[in-house]
Design an enzyme around this catalytic site. Structure first.
Site: not given
Ligand SMILES: NC(=O)c1ccc[n+]([C@@H]2O[C@H](COP(=O)([O-])OP(=O)(O)OC[C@H]3O[C@@H](n4cnc5c(N)ncnc54)[C@H](OP(=O)(O)O)[C@@H]3O)[C@@H](O)[C@H]2O)c1
Length: 349
Positions: A150
């Site tokens: 982002c």
């Molecule tokens: N947040 C942002 O603004 C943003 C922007 C750009 C890119 N991203 C990218 O998007 C990805 C997700 O980010 P997020 O912000 O959505 O994180 P998040 O809110 O912490 O969500 C993580 C997700 O992954 C699942 N998870 C955790 N450990 C896992 C594992 N070992 N195997 C499979 N699934 C697993 C979690 O499931 P449970 O909850 O059931 O444990 C949850 O659904 C990251 O790579 C991040 O860098 C995020």
């Protein structure tokens, strides 16, 4: 044509936002949602705002559960995607929201992430100027797409037009970003507690360590900057707003570039882009005006006293910064109308 879709990481912030956008997509059927510790629970237990998807139950994230869809979105913690992407060889389109497939340089990967370097995939920022056109052309018909970081896409969109037109110098770029904590995901971390954030602005990854630095460099090289000629000082500051990025970037003016040439670089690059808004001279964006919208809004100032161009850009990290970029890329890759299901309007106040 209706695409059957699976979204992994569906209990998280990025997965939830991908689902919010896909829920109103006329060409998509959301068939499967997966998670990790929340598997077995209803999706709405974790995403209560996604009422229209109340019938979906979170399944475990395994290659078997993700297989058999037209499109799979991976919204997993960094480092988790590669194990699934190998097993999804027969899936027509896989879009990764994580960093695993963004970097083309093995050297950068080793320096900023470490471990085996996964294959680089098409970079999911359609509006970016690249040699000979726009990144959009590399996304049409793509089968593997890396949605952007982002912060990285916000800064890259800010600077790439000036680099491509040769009106700014890439060897002395400074970017300072105010960012909301949703960018760091939903899992509990002490530094993201309300008591640590409210009433404070907290810098982090200061001094050239942030993992989005090589991603920005890569985008600027694609826009025409010399590969050994980019120096970027990048400082994010966590501020008390749930969503949003306000990135202020500046770079020296190339000798001889006129004000008209400088402004025209950004006007020309974004004139036909529905999701990049260049504000009138003297007007600068607020994060409040892009929340919920798939829009990067920016204003530019020509500071002759400092001999620099300053670009201020506002993005919703979860929409244009992630989920919107991912869905826009899916539309392009699948031959759908690029703008389908992507909100131009935000929510206010
Ligand atoms: N947040 C942002 O603004 C943003 C922007 C750009 C890119 N991203 C990218 O998007 C990805 C997700 O980010 P997020 O912000 O959505 O994180 P998040 O809110 O912490 O969500 C993580 C997700 O992954 C699942 N998870 C955790 N450990 C896992 C594992 N070992 N195997 C499979 N699934 C697993 C979690 O499931 P449970 O909850 O059931 O444990 C949850 O659904 C990251 O790579 C991040 O860098 C995020």
């Amino acid at each position: 044509m209706t695409l059957s879709v699976a979204v992994s990481g569906a209990s998280g912030y990025a997965g939830g936002e991908i689902l919010r956008l896909l829920a109103s997509h006329p060409d998509v059927q959301i068939r499967t949602v997966t998670a990790h510790s929340s598997a077995g629970q209803p999706l709405v237990a974790h995403q209560p705002h996604l009422r229209s998807l109340a019938h979906l139950v979170l399944q475990p994230t395994t290659p078997e559960v993700l297989a058999g869809h037209d499109v799979v979105f991976l919204a997993l913690p960094h480092g988790q995607s590669a194990q699934y992407t190998d097993a999804l060889g027969s899936t027509p389109l896989v879009i990764d929201a994580g960093a695993d497939h963004r970097l083309t340089s093995a050297e950068d990967w080793a320096a900023f992430y470490g471990g085996p370097h996964p294959d680089p995939w098409a970079y999911g920022v359609p509006e970016l100027p690249v040699a000979g056109g726009k990144q959009r052309e590399n996304l049409r018909g793509a089968t593997r797409i890396a949605a952007p970081g982002c912060n990285a896409s916000t800064v890259a969109l800010s600077l790439a037009p000036g680099v491509a037109a040769g009106v700014i110098v890439a060897s002395d770029i400074v970017s300072v970003l105010a960012v909301g904590p949703s960018g760091a995901g939903k899992s509990a971390k002490t530094n993201l507690l309300a008591s640590e954030i409210l009433g404070s602005a907290n810098p982090y990854a200061v001094g050239g360590t942030h993992r989005h630095i090589p991603e920005i460099r890569q985008a600027l090289i694609a826009a025409g900057a010399p590969s050994d000629g980019i120096r970027l000082s990048f400082t994010p500051v966590l501020v008390p707003m749930s969503r949003g990025i306000l990135a202020t970037s500046s770079a020296p003016i190339r000798e001889g570039a006129t004000d008209a040439e400088i402004r025209s670089a950004w006007e020309t690059a974004y004139a036909d882009e529905p999701f990049v808004e260049l504000l009138p001279e003297g007007v600068f964006p607020r994060t409040a005006d892009v929340l919920g919208a798939n829009v990067a809004s920016m204003g530019i100032a020509i500071d002759r006293a400092a001999n620099r161009v300053t670009i201020v850009a506002a993005v919703d990290n979860l929409v244009k910064g992630t989920a919107g970029a991912a869905v826009q890329s899916m539309n392009l890759a699948s031959g759908l109308v690029e703008t389908t299901a992507l909100p131009l309007n935000g929510v206010a106040p």
